[in-house]
Design a protein around this motif. Structure first.
Motif, PDB file in Angstrom:
ATOM      1  N   SER A  44       4.172  -7.493  32.431  1.00  0.00           N
ATOM      2  CA  SER A  44       3.346  -8.562  33.010  1.00  0.00           C
ATOM      3  C   SER A  44       2.298  -8.002  33.960  1.00  0.00           C
ATOM      4  O   SER A  44       1.151  -8.460  33.967  1.00  0.00           O
ATOM      5  N   LEU A  45       2.678  -7.008  34.765  1.00  0.00           N
ATOM      6  CA  LEU A  45       1.720  -6.409  35.696  1.00  0.00           C
ATOM      7  C   LEU A  45       0.586  -5.729  34.933  1.00  0.00           C
ATOM      8  O   LEU A  45      -0.582  -5.836  35.306  1.00  0.00           O
ATOM      9  N   GLN A  46       0.916  -5.066  33.852  1.00  0.00           N
ATOM     10  CA  GLN A  46      -0.109  -4.406  33.041  1.00  0.00           C
ATOM     11  C   GLN A  46      -1.106  -5.435  32.500  1.00  0.00           C
ATOM     12  O   GLN A  46      -2.317  -5.203  32.527  1.00  0.00           O
ATOM     13  N   LEU A  47      -0.630  -6.587  32.044  1.00  0.00           N
ATOM     14  CA  LEU A  47      -1.524  -7.639  31.542  1.00  0.00           C
ATOM     15  C   LEU A  47      -2.427  -8.186  32.651  1.00  0.00           C
ATOM     16  O   LEU A  47      -3.621  -8.403  32.444  1.00  0.00           O
ATOM     17  N   VAL A  48      -1.856  -8.392  33.842  1.00  0.00           N
ATOM     18  CA  VAL A  48      -2.647  -8.879  34.978  1.00  0.00           C
ATOM     19  C   VAL A  48      -3.749  -7.882  35.318  1.00  0.00           C
ATOM     20  O   VAL A  48      -4.910  -8.252  35.519  1.00  0.00           O
ATOM     21  N   LEU A  49      -3.400  -6.599  35.361  1.00  0.00           N
ATOM     22  CA  LEU A  49      -4.382  -5.572  35.700  1.00  0.00           C
ATOM     23  C   LEU A  49      -5.469  -5.453  34.636  1.00  0.00           C
ATOM     24  O   LEU A  49      -6.650  -5.324  34.954  1.00  0.00           O
TER      25      LEU A  49
END
Length: 153
Positions: free
Chosen positions: A128-133
């Motif tokens: 999820s963090l990778q998608l946000v970034l």
């Protein structure tokens, strides 16, 4: 503010309080599985003889670790672990990053220091963090890719 990483080696999970842009995240996920290749190369770090191991994260980012079996805990910086001893040095050439211990004091930890970070933070995992970034820095070009890799270490 400093990032805080808590690794539970028995459960193979970690929690990381991490500041990205103007937001604080609580990244919780399983400890990354690394296929370490242990070499015969050694070097001294902070007074300990360390052996070299090489692994890969995010499909193509090489990580060079130096660990000592003189400290039996299988931990290390940035939630890297799962070598037969404590990691005292990490190099990630693609990110121009090196972390090496300069001094090591073996003390009994205070129980309050052995807890996962808590508080008001946006909860997430690696995916999820990778998608946000990726969404936030989609127009940053190659620098953006490097920023994402550094944020996911």
């Amino acid at each position: 503010m400093d990032d805080i990483i808590y690794s539970d080696l028995k459960q193979q999970v970690f929690s990381k309080k991490q500041h990205i842009f103007e937001e604080t995240f609580l990244l919780s996920d399983s400890i990354r599985k690394m296929d370490w290749k242990i070499t015969n190369d050694t070097r001294e770090i902070a007074g300990f003889t360390c052996r070299k191991a090489v692994g890969k994260i995010l499909d193509s980012v090489y990580v060079i670790a130096f660990y000592t079996d003189q400290i039996e805990v299988s931990g290390g910086p940035l939630s890297f672990c799962n070598l037969p001893g404590m990691i005292l040095g990490i190099a990630i050439p693609r990110c121009n990053m090196t972390l090496f211990a300069t001094k090591l004091e073996l003390t009994d930890p205070k129980p309050e220091k052995l807890t996962a970070p808590t508080g008001k933070m946006k909860k997430t995992d690696y995916k999820s963090l990778q998608l946000v970034l990726q969404k936030a820095i989609s127009d940053w070009g190659s620098y953006g890719k490097k920023y994402i890799i550094n944020s996911l270490l």
